[in-house]
Design a protein around this motif. Structure first.
Motif, mmCIF file in Angstrom:
data_model
loop_
_atom_site.group_PDB
_atom_site.id
_atom_site.type_symbol
_atom_site.label_atom_id
_atom_site.label_comp_id
_atom_site.label_asym_id
_atom_site.label_seq_id
_atom_site.Cartn_x
_atom_site.Cartn_y
_atom_site.Cartn_z
ATOM 1 N N GLN A 1 0.834 -1.201 0.000
ATOM 2 C CA GLN A 1 0.000 0.000 0.000
ATOM 3 C C GLN A 1 0.870 1.253 0.000
ATOM 4 O O GLN A 1 0.595 2.217 -0.727
ATOM 5 C CB GLN A 1 -0.913 -0.008 1.228
ATOM 6 N N ALA A 2 1.919 1.261 0.815
ATOM 7 C CA ALA A 2 2.839 2.400 0.855
ATOM 8 C C ALA A 2 3.539 2.566 -0.487
ATOM 9 O O ALA A 2 3.722 3.694 -0.986
ATOM 10 C CB ALA A 2 3.865 2.197 1.970
ATOM 11 N N THR A 3 3.907 1.448 -1.104
ATOM 12 C CA THR A 3 4.549 1.482 -2.418
ATOM 13 C C THR A 3 3.630 2.085 -3.457
ATOM 14 O O THR A 3 4.041 2.913 -4.277
ATOM 15 C CB THR A 3 4.954 0.050 -2.841
ATOM 16 N N ARG A 4 2.367 1.688 -3.428
ATOM 17 C CA ARG A 4 1.398 2.206 -4.388
ATOM 18 C C ARG A 4 1.244 3.727 -4.252
ATOM 19 O O ARG A 4 1.189 4.442 -5.260
ATOM 20 C CB ARG A 4 0.055 1.499 -4.197
ATOM 21 N N LYS A 5 1.226 4.214 -3.038
ATOM 22 C CA LYS A 5 1.109 5.668 -2.827
ATOM 23 C C LYS A 5 2.349 6.390 -3.352
ATOM 24 O O LYS A 5 2.255 7.443 -3.991
ATOM 25 C CB LYS A 5 0.905 5.974 -1.339
ATOM 26 N N PHE A 6 3.516 5.823 -3.069
ATOM 27 C CA PHE A 6 4.759 6.416 -3.550
ATOM 28 C C PHE A 6 4.790 6.428 -5.081
ATOM 29 O O PHE A 6 5.128 7.449 -5.705
ATOM 30 C CB PHE A 6 5.956 5.628 -3.000
ATOM 31 N N GLN A 7 4.442 5.312 -5.714
ATOM 32 C CA GLN A 7 4.447 5.233 -7.176
ATOM 33 C C GLN A 7 3.501 6.260 -7.782
ATOM 34 O O GLN A 7 3.830 6.915 -8.780
ATOM 35 C CB GLN A 7 4.046 3.821 -7.616
ATOM 36 N N SER A 8 2.333 6.397 -7.180
ATOM 37 C CA SER A 8 1.345 7.361 -7.672
ATOM 38 C C SER A 8 1.876 8.784 -7.586
ATOM 39 O O SER A 8 1.716 9.579 -8.525
ATOM 40 C CB SER A 8 0.048 7.220 -6.879
ATOM 41 N N ASP A 9 2.530 9.101 -6.480
ATOM 42 C CA ASP A 9 3.033 10.463 -6.267
ATOM 43 C C ASP A 9 4.144 10.849 -7.231
ATOM 44 O O ASP A 9 4.318 12.030 -7.560
ATOM 45 C CB ASP A 9 3.518 10.633 -4.826
ATOM 46 N N ILE A 10 4.938 9.850 -7.696
ATOM 47 C CA ILE A 10 6.044 10.185 -8.603
ATOM 48 C C ILE A 10 5.685 9.905 -10.062
ATOM 49 O O ILE A 10 6.535 10.002 -10.957
ATOM 50 C CB ILE A 10 7.333 9.420 -8.230
ATOM 51 N N GLY A 11 4.410 9.578 -10.321
ATOM 52 C CA GLY A 11 3.953 9.430 -11.694
ATOM 53 C C GLY A 11 4.205 8.081 -12.338
ATOM 54 O O GLY A 11 4.155 7.951 -13.561
#
Length: 389
Positions: free
Chosen positions: A363-373
């Motif tokens: 879940q944390a990875t998904r948020k990070f990936q989303s934030d950096i495009g």
């Protein structure tokens, strides 16, 4: 002699981090087992020669393939040509007993054999660790002491009733026989199919097949239903919809553009299904049904469950997966811990770093990936590791 003793004490303390001595721990187990009806004679025989835990068992526990291999490495090793050939031989040579178990419990013979294939290479490797040594070591380790103490006492009960032998051997994890049952599973699901007073998961094929089929039946296997299928996801798909926690009907997945792995249309169905991507958007995708949850009831690893499911399909005549294998460097548990630490520092909560990419880390990875495009598929792999360097 003093140096050897010092090294042993230091090793035991550093590996196990347990303030209680192993001897005192075993005394505590003796007391609990006695209170639950295990005889002194059985305890004396079972604990004979058991004087220290075995650190190598803890090392094995910390380096399980489910934590250190990606999908393709894991599956290709387990669904190999040799394993397929041996699985087909097992099916053909034991058709009568397998069909008997299949008809009684409603579980396909090829699925029973697939579990045997992954668990023990069809009974060719069932582990040679002394069962009591393995369980006592893991029970003494504070990380999962409660679970393994329960399994240790269950093993002692089975030995006391002569259901399994005192000198039973198994894996480093305390699992036994051709289907690698834990002691509590032997108690709950083991079948004495030939009525000889024992549940012989090492040598008696009738007991082995019946016990495996009974376990899957009790877990809820639905006769005549598939476990799932390979799928193909369209471009620009919202990967927040992937994962076992999201369920839609097959018709709803089809409306979102999901196809079979061979690019044909999904069948019309209101079956509930989840979409999983074990290597993120660059890897294969699978639409899984309620029977997949049954497979995971045997082992909670998605990689393990997919391997059993794929092997069972191949043994039933299905072809290879349509997705092309992706060669990606493996991550160690230390690498995953580094990812978790870095994400925590960046404000993406992975919880306490443990080197295992569980739901919170994904879940944390998904948020990070989303934030950096990047594609927010939540996959904890080599690409993420590079991004966070």
């Amino acid at each position: 002699m003093f140096l050897r003793f010092f090294c042993l004490v230091f090793l035991t303390t550093s590996v196990f981090a347990n303030s209680q001595s192993f001897e005192d721990f075993l005394d505590q187990v003796r007391k609990s087992a006695t209170e639950q009806g295990v005889s002194k004679a059985t305890l004396d025989k079972a604990f004979l020669g058991l004087v220290e835990p075995k650190p190598e068992i803890i090392d094995s526990d910390k380096s399980q393939a489910e934590f250190t291999q990606n999908f393709w490495r894991y599956v290709n090793k387990r669904v190999s040509k040799t394993r397929l050939n041996n699985g087909n031989d097992t099916l053909n040579q034991n058709a009568t007993l397998l069909n008997k178990a299949s008809q009684k419990y409603g579980v396909p013979a090829h699925l029973i054999v697939a579990f045997m294939g992954l668990e023990s290479n069809y009974g060719n490797y069932m582990g040679n660790e002394r069962l009591i040594q393995s369980l006592a070591t893991l029970a003494y380790d504070p990380r999962r002491s409660k679970f393994f103490t329960r399994e240790l006492i269950a093993a002692l009960k089975l030995m006391d009733k002569k259901t399994i032998p005192i000198d039973a051997t198994g894996s480093w994890a305390g699992a036994m026989g051709a289907v690698q049952f834990m002691p509590t599973n032997v108690i709950a699901y083991g079948v004495d199919a030939n009525n000889d007073g024992k549940v012989d998961l090492w040598n008696n094929k009738e007991d082995i097949y019946a016990s495996a089929a009974n376990f899957l039946s009790e877990l809820g296997w639905k006769k005549g239903e598939k476990w799932g299928r390979e799928a193909l996801i369209p471009k620009n798909f919202d990967y927040r919809l992937t994962g076992l926690n999201v369920e839609k009907t097959v018709n709803e997945w089809a409306a979102l553009g999901v196809l079979k792995g061979n690019r044909s249309a999904l069948p019309k169905s209101n079956f509930k299904a989840s979409l999983i991507v074990p290597m993120g958007h660059k890897g294969p995708a699978f639409l899984v049904y309620r029977n997949f949850e049954v497979i995971m009831g045997w082992n909670r690893s998605i990689l393990y469950a997919l391997s059993v499911a794929y092997l069972s399909d191949r043994l039933n005549g299905a072809g290879r997966l349509s997705a092309k294998p992706l060669d990606e460097p493996l991550l160690s548990r230390e690498d995953v811990m580094q990812i978790q630490n870095t994400l925590n520092l960046l404000g993406y909560d992975t919880g306490t770093p443990d080197g295992m990419a569980g739901p919170k880390t994904r879940q944390a990875t998904r948020k990070f990936q989303s934030d950096i495009g990047f594609v927010a598929d939540g996959y904890v792999g080599y690409e993420l590791f590079q991004q966070l360097q």
